[in-house]
Design a protein around this motif. Structure first.
Motif, PDB file in Angstrom:
ATOM      1  N   SER A  56       0.823  -1.205   0.000  1.00 17.38           N
ATOM      2  CA  SER A  56       0.000   0.000   0.000  1.00 17.38           C
ATOM      3  C   SER A  56       0.860   1.259   0.000  1.00 17.38           C
ATOM      4  O   SER A  56       2.023   1.249   0.427  1.00 17.38           O
ATOM      5  N   VAL A  57       0.269   2.348  -0.483  1.00 18.16           N
ATOM      6  CA  VAL A  57       0.971   3.633  -0.476  1.00 18.16           C
ATOM      7  C   VAL A  57       1.287   4.060   0.955  1.00 18.16           C
ATOM      8  O   VAL A  57       2.365   4.591   1.233  1.00 18.16           O
ATOM      9  N   SER A  58       0.369   3.811   1.881  1.00 21.49           N
ATOM     10  CA  SER A  58       0.592   4.195   3.278  1.00 21.49           C
ATOM     11  C   SER A  58       1.848   3.540   3.832  1.00 21.49           C
ATOM     12  O   SER A  58       2.673   4.196   4.493  1.00 21.49           O
ATOM     13  N   HIS A  59       2.007   2.232   3.584  1.00 18.95           N
ATOM     14  CA  HIS A  59       3.171   1.526   4.097  1.00 18.95           C
ATOM     15  C   HIS A  59       4.447   1.987   3.407  1.00 18.95           C
ATOM     16  O   HIS A  59       5.499   2.137   4.054  1.00 18.95           O
ATOM     17  N   ARG A  60       4.376   2.234   2.109  1.00 15.43           N
ATOM     18  CA  ARG A  60       5.559   2.683   1.370  1.00 15.43           C
ATOM     19  C   ARG A  60       5.985   4.078   1.827  1.00 15.43           C
ATOM     20  O   ARG A  60       7.181   4.383   1.913  1.00 15.43           O
ATOM     21  N   LEU A  61       5.015   4.938   2.138  1.00 10.87           N
ATOM     22  CA  LEU A  61       5.347   6.262   2.659  1.00 10.87           C
ATOM     23  C   LEU A  61       6.037   6.148   4.012  1.00 10.87           C
ATOM     24  O   LEU A  61       7.001   6.875   4.298  1.00 10.87           O
ATOM     25  N   LEU A  62       5.531   5.257   4.866  1.00 10.29           N
ATOM     26  CA  LEU A  62       6.136   5.074   6.181  1.00 10.29           C
ATOM     27  C   LEU A  62       7.559   4.547   6.050  1.00 10.29           C
ATOM     28  O   LEU A  62       8.472   4.991   6.766  1.00 10.29           O
ATOM     29  N   GLN A  63       7.791   3.619   5.135  1.00  6.75           N
ATOM     30  CA  GLN A  63       9.140   3.103   4.926  1.00  6.75           C
ATOM     31  C   GLN A  63      10.082   4.209   4.457  1.00  6.75           C
ATOM     32  O   GLN A  63      11.239   4.289   4.897  1.00  6.75           O
ATOM     33  N   ALA A  64       9.603   5.060   3.561  1.00  4.40           N
ATOM     34  CA  ALA A  64      10.431   6.164   3.075  1.00  4.40           C
ATOM     35  C   ALA A  64      10.761   7.125   4.211  1.00  4.40           C
ATOM     36  O   ALA A  64      11.888   7.626   4.316  1.00  4.40           O
ATOM     37  N   ALA A  65       9.784   7.376   5.083  1.00  4.34           N
ATOM     38  CA  ALA A  65      10.011   8.277   6.212  1.00  4.34           C
ATOM     39  C   ALA A  65      11.045   7.695   7.173  1.00  4.34           C
ATOM     40  O   ALA A  65      11.928   8.404   7.666  1.00  4.34           O
ATOM     41  N   ARG A  66      10.948   6.403   7.450  1.00  9.21           N
ATOM     42  CA  ARG A  66      11.901   5.766   8.364  1.00  9.21           C
ATOM     43  C   ARG A  66      13.308   5.762   7.781  1.00  9.21           C
ATOM     44  O   ARG A  66      14.293   5.934   8.498  1.00  9.21           O
ATOM     45  N   ALA A  67      13.409   5.586   6.467  1.00 11.50           N
ATOM     46  CA  ALA A  67      14.719   5.561   5.824  1.00 11.50           C
ATOM     47  C   ALA A  67      15.396   6.925   5.877  1.00 11.50           C
ATOM     48  O   ALA A  67      16.630   7.018   5.893  1.00 11.50           O
ATOM     49  N   ALA A  68      14.585   7.986   5.920  1.00 12.78           N
ATOM     50  CA  ALA A  68      15.143   9.342   5.926  1.00 12.78           C
ATOM     51  C   ALA A  68      15.605   9.780   7.305  1.00 12.78           C
ATOM     52  O   ALA A  68      16.370  10.742   7.435  1.00 12.78           O
ATOM     53  N   ALA A  69      15.160   9.085   8.346  1.00  8.41           N
ATOM     54  CA  ALA A  69      15.514   9.482   9.715  1.00  8.41           C
ATOM     55  C   ALA A  69      17.025   9.430   9.924  1.00  8.41           C
ATOM     56  O   ALA A  69      17.669   8.416   9.653  1.00  8.41           O
ATOM     57  N   GLY A  70      17.585  10.530  10.373  1.00  9.75           N
ATOM     58  CA  GLY A  70      19.008  10.594  10.677  1.00  9.75           C
ATOM     59  C   GLY A  70      19.912  10.659   9.466  1.00  9.75           C
ATOM     60  O   GLY A  70      21.137  10.528   9.607  1.00  9.75           O
ATOM     61  N   ALA A  71      19.343  10.878   8.279  1.00  4.25           N
ATOM     62  CA  ALA A  71      20.158  10.893   7.059  1.00  4.25           C
ATOM     63  C   ALA A  71      20.511  12.302   6.598  1.00  4.25           C
ATOM     64  O   ALA A  71      21.021  12.470   5.493  1.00  4.25           O
ATOM     65  N   GLY A  72      20.215  13.315   7.417  1.00  2.00           N
ATOM     66  CA  GLY A  72      20.608  14.684   7.092  1.00  2.00           C
ATOM     67  C   GLY A  72      19.829  15.263   5.920  1.00  2.00           C
ATOM     68  O   GLY A  72      18.734  14.803   5.580  1.00  2.00           O
ATOM     69  N   GLU A  73      20.434  16.289   5.277  1.00  2.00           N
ATOM     70  CA  GLU A  73      19.757  16.975   4.184  1.00  2.00           C
ATOM     71  C   GLU A  73      19.529  16.055   2.986  1.00  2.00           C
ATOM     72  O   GLU A  73      18.510  16.158   2.295  1.00  2.00           O
ATOM     73  N   GLU A  74      20.477  15.161   2.734  1.00  2.00           N
ATOM     74  CA  GLU A  74      20.295  14.235   1.622  1.00  2.00           C
ATOM     75  C   GLU A  74      19.077  13.341   1.848  1.00  2.00           C
ATOM     76  O   GLU A  74      18.300  13.073   0.924  1.00  2.00           O
ATOM     77  N   GLY A  75      18.916  12.885   3.083  1.00  2.00           N
ATOM     78  CA  GLY A  75      17.758  12.069   3.409  1.00  2.00           C
ATOM     79  C   GLY A  75      16.466  12.845   3.266  1.00  2.00           C
ATOM     80  O   GLY A  75      15.452  12.319   2.792  1.00  2.00           O
ATOM     81  N   GLN A  76      16.501  14.128   3.674  1.00  2.00           N
ATOM     82  CA  GLN A  76      15.316  14.971   3.566  1.00  2.00           C
ATOM     83  C   GLN A  76      14.928  15.168   2.100  1.00  2.00           C
ATOM     84  O   GLN A  76      13.754  15.031   1.730  1.00  2.00           O
ATOM     85  N   ASP A  77      15.912  15.463   1.258  1.00  2.00           N
ATOM     86  CA  ASP A  77      15.631  15.652  -0.169  1.00  2.00           C
ATOM     87  C   ASP A  77      15.089  14.376  -0.795  1.00  2.00           C
ATOM     88  O   ASP A  77      14.147  14.414  -1.602  1.00  2.00           O
ATOM     89  N   ALA A  78      15.687  13.255  -0.411  1.00  2.00           N
ATOM     90  CA  ALA A  78      15.241  11.977  -0.967  1.00  2.00           C
ATOM     91  C   ALA A  78      13.817  11.660  -0.532  1.00  2.00           C
ATOM     92  O   ALA A  78      13.008  11.147  -1.321  1.00  2.00           O
ATOM     93  N   LEU A  79      13.492  11.982   0.725  1.00  2.00           N
ATOM     94  CA  LEU A  79      12.151  11.715   1.230  1.00  2.00           C
ATOM     95  C   LEU A  79      11.108  12.513   0.471  1.00  2.00           C
ATOM     96  O   LEU A  79      10.092  11.971   0.019  1.00  2.00           O
ATOM     97  N   TYR A  80      11.359  13.811   0.313  1.00  2.00           N
ATOM     98  CA  TYR A  80      10.390  14.647  -0.402  1.00  2.00           C
ATOM     99  C   TYR A  80      10.237  14.179  -1.847  1.00  2.00           C
ATOM    100  O   TYR A  80       9.142  14.243  -2.424  1.00  2.00           O
TER     101      TYR A  80
END
Length: 280
Positions: free
Chosen positions: A12-36
């Motif tokens: 589901s999109v909900s689960h994929r969004l949550l996975q993307a959010a968790r992957a961005a945690a603690g990854a700095g600006e690069e993680g933030q850009d990738a998440l958006y």
């Protein structure tokens, strides 16, 4: 049932969004850009705009005006970012836009901005951990007992019916006192915008699975129970006051209203067209 739900929810999109959010945690600006970037792609692939409120649709139909558009749901990107990056990184203004997109209690972006700004300035603290906990659609299904899953299914099916009745108010369904009170109960809970996000009248298997996972929350069971109690107290939702024919009279009134409104709209457009030709 549980295995089927988990299999569907993993994609589901909900689960994929949550996975993307968790992957961005603690990854700095690069993680933030990738998440958006990821969130933008997922939302662009499945664009969503909330339906206009049934009361506004009904008023537009009765006035023979263009139907209003519902608010868009673009602000959700900020909620996903807050889950992964933390609310402090996202900021009060962006979160206010996100919460306003849900339309809960009719609060605007300015209303949310004032409340969240007060929290930032030392007001009552906000438990932002709720965002992470409530965003997980997979975990609650895996932890739920068999009885809880069956109960969530009953709650979802029941709420679909009540939501459908509320939506049909916009389609000029006769507004009996019993129907009006059911809408009032939903509004007292501030839940119509939430149901509008969660409920689909004709859901796909994926939509049904996501909605069932949400209905494990006690809030939805509480609303369902309140509406069922109201329905038992006044079950004559399809009875026009003073009409002894019951549901048959209700349907006749609805059909007559639709026909009259169609004729009125056609007549108004015809007069406007004739006036234009005469002027020409």
């Amino acid at each position: 049932m549980r295995e089927a739900l988990v299999w569907v929810l993993r994609g589901s999109v909900s689960h994929r969004l949550l996975q993307a959010a968790r992957a961005a945690a603690g990854a700095g600006e690069e993680g933030q850009d990738a998440l958006y970037a990821v969130v933008g792609r997922l939302l662009a692939a499945r664009p969503y705009r909330r339906a206009a409120h049934p009361a506004l649709v009904r008023a537009a139909l009765l006035a023979d005006e263009d139907l209003p558009e519902g608010p868009d749901f673009k602000g959700v990107v900020h909620l996903v970012a807050a889950i992964g990056l933390g609310a402090q990184e996202v900021g009060a203004d962006a979160l206010a836009e996100a919460f306003a997109s849900f339309g809960i209690y009719g609060l605007t972006g300015e209303d949310w901005a004032q409340m969240l700004g007060a929290a930032e300035r030392g007001g009552p603290p906000v438990d932002w951990g709720l965002l992470r906990r409530n965003a997980d659609v997979l975990g609650p299904v895996q932890r739920a007992s068999d009885e809880e899953l069956v109960r969530a299914r009953a709650v979802l099916i029941g709420l679909r019916g009540f939501y459908g009745l509320y939506v049909m108010h916009g389609l000029l369904i006769p507004d009996t006192p019993a129907l009006a009170v059911l809408r009032e109960r939903i509004d007292e809970w501030g839940m119509f915008p939430v149901l509008d996000h969660v409920i689909s009248v004709s859901p796909s298997p994926r939509q049904f699975a996501e909605s069932l996972a949400v209905c494990l929350e006690p809030l939805f069971e509480g609303l369902y129970e309140a509406l069922m109690e109201q329905l038992k107290a006044d079950p004559k939702i399809f009875h026009m006051p003073g009409d002894e024919t019951g549901p048959a009279g209700f349907m006749n009134t609805w059909i007559r209203t639709l026909r009259e409104q169609t004729r009125a709209g056609s007549g108004a457009h015809g007069q406007a067209g004739g006036s234009g030709e005469g002027s020409a």
